[in-house]
Write an enzyme that holds these catalytic residues in place. Structure first.
Site, PDB file in Angstrom:
ATOM      1  N   ASP A  71     -12.825  -9.718   0.506  1.00 59.64           N
ATOM      2  CA  ASP A  71     -13.495 -10.228  -0.863  1.00 59.64           C
ATOM      3  C   ASP A  71     -14.775  -9.894  -1.145  1.00 59.64           C
ATOM      4  OD1 ASP A  71     -11.321 -11.268  -2.148  1.00 59.64           O
ATOM      5  OD2 ASP A  71     -11.883 -13.540  -1.657  1.00 59.64           O
TER       6      ASP A  71
ATOM      7  N   TYR B  52      -4.466  -0.646  -0.932  1.00 58.40           N
ATOM      8  CA  TYR B  52      -4.116  -0.776  -2.233  1.00 58.40           C
ATOM      9  C   TYR B  52      -5.399   0.011  -3.293  1.00 58.40           C
ATOM     10  CZ  TYR B  52      -4.554  -2.565  -6.953  1.00 58.40           C
ATOM     11  OH  TYR B  52      -4.793  -2.666  -8.455  1.00 58.40           O
TER      12      TYR B  52
ATOM     13  N   PHE C 298       2.478  -1.453  -6.932  1.00 52.69           N
ATOM     14  CA  PHE C 298       2.286  -2.715  -6.359  1.00 52.69           C
ATOM     15  C   PHE C 298       0.817  -3.246  -6.478  1.00 52.69           C
ATOM     16  CE2 PHE C 298       5.994  -1.756  -3.094  1.00 52.69           C
ATOM     17  CZ  PHE C 298       6.725  -2.193  -4.140  1.00 52.69           C
TER      18      PHE C 298
ATOM     19  N   ASP D 154      14.021   3.583 -11.215  1.00 52.87           N
ATOM     20  CA  ASP D 154      12.859   3.644 -10.388  1.00 52.87           C
ATOM     21  C   ASP D 154      11.957   5.002 -10.389  1.00 52.87           C
ATOM     22  OD1 ASP D 154      12.507   2.273  -7.530  1.00 52.87           O
ATOM     23  OD2 ASP D 154      11.603   4.095  -7.728  1.00 52.87           O
TER      24      ASP D 154
ATOM     25  N   PHE E  30     -11.124  -4.611 -13.915  1.00 49.99           N
ATOM     26  CA  PHE E  30     -11.582  -5.608 -13.287  1.00 49.99           C
ATOM     27  C   PHE E  30     -10.676  -6.939 -13.078  1.00 49.99           C
ATOM     28  CE2 PHE E  30     -15.913  -4.315 -11.812  1.00 49.99           C
ATOM     29  CZ  PHE E  30     -15.978  -2.855 -12.238  1.00 49.99           C
TER      30      PHE E  30
ATOM     31  N   ALA F 199       3.494   1.028 -13.545  1.00 56.86           N
ATOM     32  CA  ALA F 199       4.299   0.521 -12.397  1.00 56.86           C
ATOM     33  C   ALA F 199       3.456   0.784 -11.219  1.00 56.86           C
ATOM     34  CB  ALA F 199       5.206   1.453 -12.373  1.00 56.86           C
TER      35      ALA F 199
ATOM     36  N   ASN G  60      11.542  -0.816 -12.643  1.00 53.65           N
ATOM     37  CA  ASN G  60      12.581  -0.944 -11.884  1.00 53.65           C
ATOM     38  C   ASN G  60      12.882  -2.486 -11.632  1.00 53.65           C
ATOM     39  OD1 ASN G  60      10.780  -1.845 -10.279  1.00 53.65           O
ATOM     40  ND2 ASN G  60      11.027  -0.224  -8.713  1.00 53.65           N
TER      41      ASN G  60
ATOM     42  N   HIS H 249      -3.481 -14.633  -7.785  1.00 54.33           N
ATOM     43  CA  HIS H 249      -4.771 -14.645  -8.638  1.00 54.33           C
ATOM     44  C   HIS H 249      -5.076 -16.048  -8.732  1.00 54.33           C
ATOM     45  CE1 HIS H 249      -3.004 -10.796  -9.209  1.00 54.33           C
ATOM     46  NE2 HIS H 249      -4.134 -10.250  -9.095  1.00 54.33           N
TER      47      HIS H 249
HETATM   48  N1  UFG Z   1      -9.828 -16.781  -5.120  1.00 56.71           N
HETATM   49  C1  UFG Z   1      -9.873 -18.282  -4.401  1.00 56.71           C
HETATM   50  N2  UFG Z   1      -8.669 -18.824  -4.342  1.00 56.71           N
HETATM   51  C2  UFG Z   1      -7.675 -18.558  -4.427  1.00 56.71           C
HETATM   52  C3  UFG Z   1      -7.232 -17.283  -5.004  1.00 56.71           C
HETATM   53  C4  UFG Z   1      -8.858 -16.526  -5.378  1.00 56.71           C
HETATM   54  O1  UFG Z   1     -11.019 -18.806  -4.074  1.00 56.71           O
HETATM   55  O2  UFG Z   1      -6.404 -19.123  -4.115  1.00 56.71           O
HETATM   56  C5  UFG Z   1     -11.034 -16.386  -5.512  1.00 56.71           C
HETATM   57  C6  UFG Z   1     -11.046 -15.160  -4.663  1.00 56.71           C
HETATM   58  O3  UFG Z   1     -11.688 -15.256  -3.523  1.00 56.71           O
HETATM   59  C7  UFG Z   1     -12.067 -14.318  -5.667  1.00 56.71           C
HETATM   60  C8  UFG Z   1     -11.786 -14.698  -7.108  1.00 56.71           C
HETATM   61  O4  UFG Z   1     -11.066 -15.965  -6.885  1.00 56.71           O
HETATM   62  O5  UFG Z   1     -13.323 -14.771  -5.378  1.00 56.71           O
HETATM   63  C9  UFG Z   1     -10.706 -13.806  -7.817  1.00 56.71           C
HETATM   64  O6  UFG Z   1      -9.625 -13.616  -6.966  1.00 56.71           O
HETATM   65  P1  UFG Z   1      -8.246 -13.105  -7.476  1.00 56.71           P
HETATM   66  O7  UFG Z   1      -7.231 -12.763  -6.176  1.00 56.71           O
HETATM   67  O8  UFG Z   1      -7.755 -13.399  -8.530  1.00 56.71           O
HETATM   68  O9  UFG Z   1      -8.681 -11.459  -7.782  1.00 56.71           O
HETATM   69  P2  UFG Z   1      -9.506 -10.420  -6.892  1.00 56.71           P
HETATM   70  O10 UFG Z   1     -10.992 -10.049  -7.420  1.00 56.71           O
HETATM   71  O11 UFG Z   1      -9.450 -10.572  -5.573  1.00 56.71           O
HETATM   72  O12 UFG Z   1      -8.568  -8.922  -7.198  1.00 56.71           O
HETATM   73  C10 UFG Z   1      -8.725  -8.291  -8.383  1.00 56.71           C
HETATM   74  C11 UFG Z   1      -7.369  -7.641  -8.793  1.00 56.71           C
HETATM   75  C12 UFG Z   1      -7.005  -6.827  -7.742  1.00 56.71           C
HETATM   76  C13 UFG Z   1      -8.173  -5.890  -7.668  1.00 56.71           C
HETATM   77  C14 UFG Z   1      -9.340  -6.393  -7.371  1.00 56.71           C
HETATM   78  C15 UFG Z   1     -10.460  -5.662  -7.293  1.00 56.71           C
HETATM   79  O13 UFG Z   1      -6.351  -8.871  -8.995  1.00 56.71           O
HETATM   80  O14 UFG Z   1      -5.906  -6.197  -8.339  1.00 56.71           O
HETATM   81  O15 UFG Z   1      -9.637  -7.254  -8.488  1.00 56.71           O
HETATM   82  O16 UFG Z   1     -11.441  -5.837  -6.133  1.00 56.71           O
HETATM   83  F1  UFG Z   1      -7.775  -4.955  -6.566  1.00 56.71           F
END
Ligand code: UFG
Length: 329
Positions: A285, A142, A77, A52, A170, A75, A34, A190
């Site tokens: 986290d 989520y 969020f 959608d 992951f 698809a 969408n 990310h």
């Molecule tokens: N981090 C920072 N600063 C930032 C962004 C991220 O230090 O500005 C750190 C986070 O604290 C984490 C690592 O970088 O330790 C990775 O963070 P991301 O946001 O890139 O990814 P996540 O591990 O939080 O999330 C990922 C996926 C999600 C999923 C999750 C599973 O993007 O969709 O893993 O827990 F849900």
């Protein structure tokens, strides 16, 4: 053998990489998106139906026309933090959209689906690496929305003989080695794309916490190259078409890296200092998320091609440096 595959969310980051790989491997692909998050420019001309997932009737009609052998369902969020603020949107979109899709599949007699699940289904695991048999205890709407869809898939198998593979990703990272596709979320949350933006713009990124119980105090994640992740979807489709039973698999490399390690590799690859400041921990986290990825290797024959963090960063950088700086926030 050439397959007809319907891909939802094929204009997004992981979806678009999978579409590209499917086409390269000779399959016939229809993308449904969408465009609320994805980008039209990610989908090759003539492949996109802007639709959608809530529109069950239109989806069923499209499937009757295209007669896909399987659906790959991306698809949804993806922002954990946003889901804590707006849970209703996450349940409506991720669970409601998936239910509509599955209903349409039943109506059109499409029998197999590969579903984008997440390591977030495990919440804060008691230990690492994480096996598929670990307790399911998400800590965000989520993660819960993905658990709910995995549960739906179990019932659709039992009642409608619709078989599925849920792939629990992951940390998807990197980009198409040719540099044409890459990660473009808005807003971006990310780590790797934010580090590369920091290098390009000079505005510092915040490292979320340096007081975790890890070798350098920063969180550990399992970064998996988006093309290796894409390939897992194709193997999952082949497994289901070969009569494989409904199942769930982790998709990760089995190796963890800290945030500081990632910063060092970004500095090596770009040849520039990453401007960063250290801030407090980000709520929710987990300290460490590393996959036990043996099941995917053993049952589906998955062999990741790009396990070196440096290669992942190089591919992401090749893409990021082509983006016009004025397009960055
Ligand atoms: N981090 C920072 N600063 C930032 C962004 C991220 O230090 O500005 C750190 C986070 O604290 C984490 C690592 O970088 O330790 C990775 O963070 P991301 O946001 O890139 O990814 P996540 O591990 O939080 O999330 C990922 C996926 C999600 C999923 C999750 C599973 O993007 O969709 O893993 O827990 F849900």
């Amino acid at each position: 053998m050439s397959l007809r595959i319907l891909v939802t969310g094929g204009a997004g980051y992981i979806g678009a990489h999978t579409v590209r790989l499917l086409l390269e491997q000779g399959h016939d692909v229809t993308v449904v998106d969408n465009l609320s998050k994805g980008y039209r420019h990610n989908v090759p001309a003539g492949r996109l139906d802007v639709l959608d997932l809530a529109d069950t009737g239109a989806l069923a009609q499209l499937m009757r026309e295209k007669r896909p052998e399987a659906v790959i369902h991306f698809a949804g969020f993806i922002a954990v933090g946003e889901s804590m603020r707006e849970p209703e949107r996450y349940f409506a979109n991720n669970v409601g959209g998936s239910l509509s899709l599955l209903t349409a599949m039943v109506q059109a007699s499409v029998k197999h689906v590969v579903f984008s699940s997440t390591a977030a289904v495990y919440g804060n695991p008691h230990t690492n690496p994480i096996l598929e048999t670990f307790p399911i205890q998400p800590v965000s709407p989520y993660g819960e929305s993905k658990v709910m869809v995995e549960t739906l898939l179990g019932w659709f198998d039992q009642i409608h003989q619709l078989t599925s593979v849920s792939l629990r990703y992951f940390n998807a990272s990197g980009a198409d080695p040719a540099g044409q596709l890459g990660e473009e979320h808005e807003p971006e949350t990310h780590l790797l794309p934010l580090l590369l933006r920091a290098v390009i713009t000079g505005s510092p990124i915040t490292v979320f916490g340096d007081d975790y119980d890890t070798p350098d105090g920063t969180c550990i994640r399992d970064y998996i190259h988006v093309n290796d992740l894409a390939q897992a979807h194709i193997l999952a489709v082949e497994y289901l078409l070969g009569g494989g039973a409904t199942d769930r698999f982790n998709v990760g490399t089995g190796t963890g890296h800290t945030v500081m390690e990632m910063i060092r590799v970004v500095e090596e690859v770009t040849g520039k200092k990453v401007p960063y400041v250290t801030g407090p921990r980000r709520e929710g986290d987990p300290l460490s998320l590393v996959a036990a990825a043996g099941k995917l290797r053993t049952k589906l024959g998955w062999r990741p091609q790009y396990t070196d963090l440096r290669t992942i960063v190089e591919h992401a950088w090749n893409f990021a440096k082509t983006r016009p700086i004025e397009s960055l926030p």
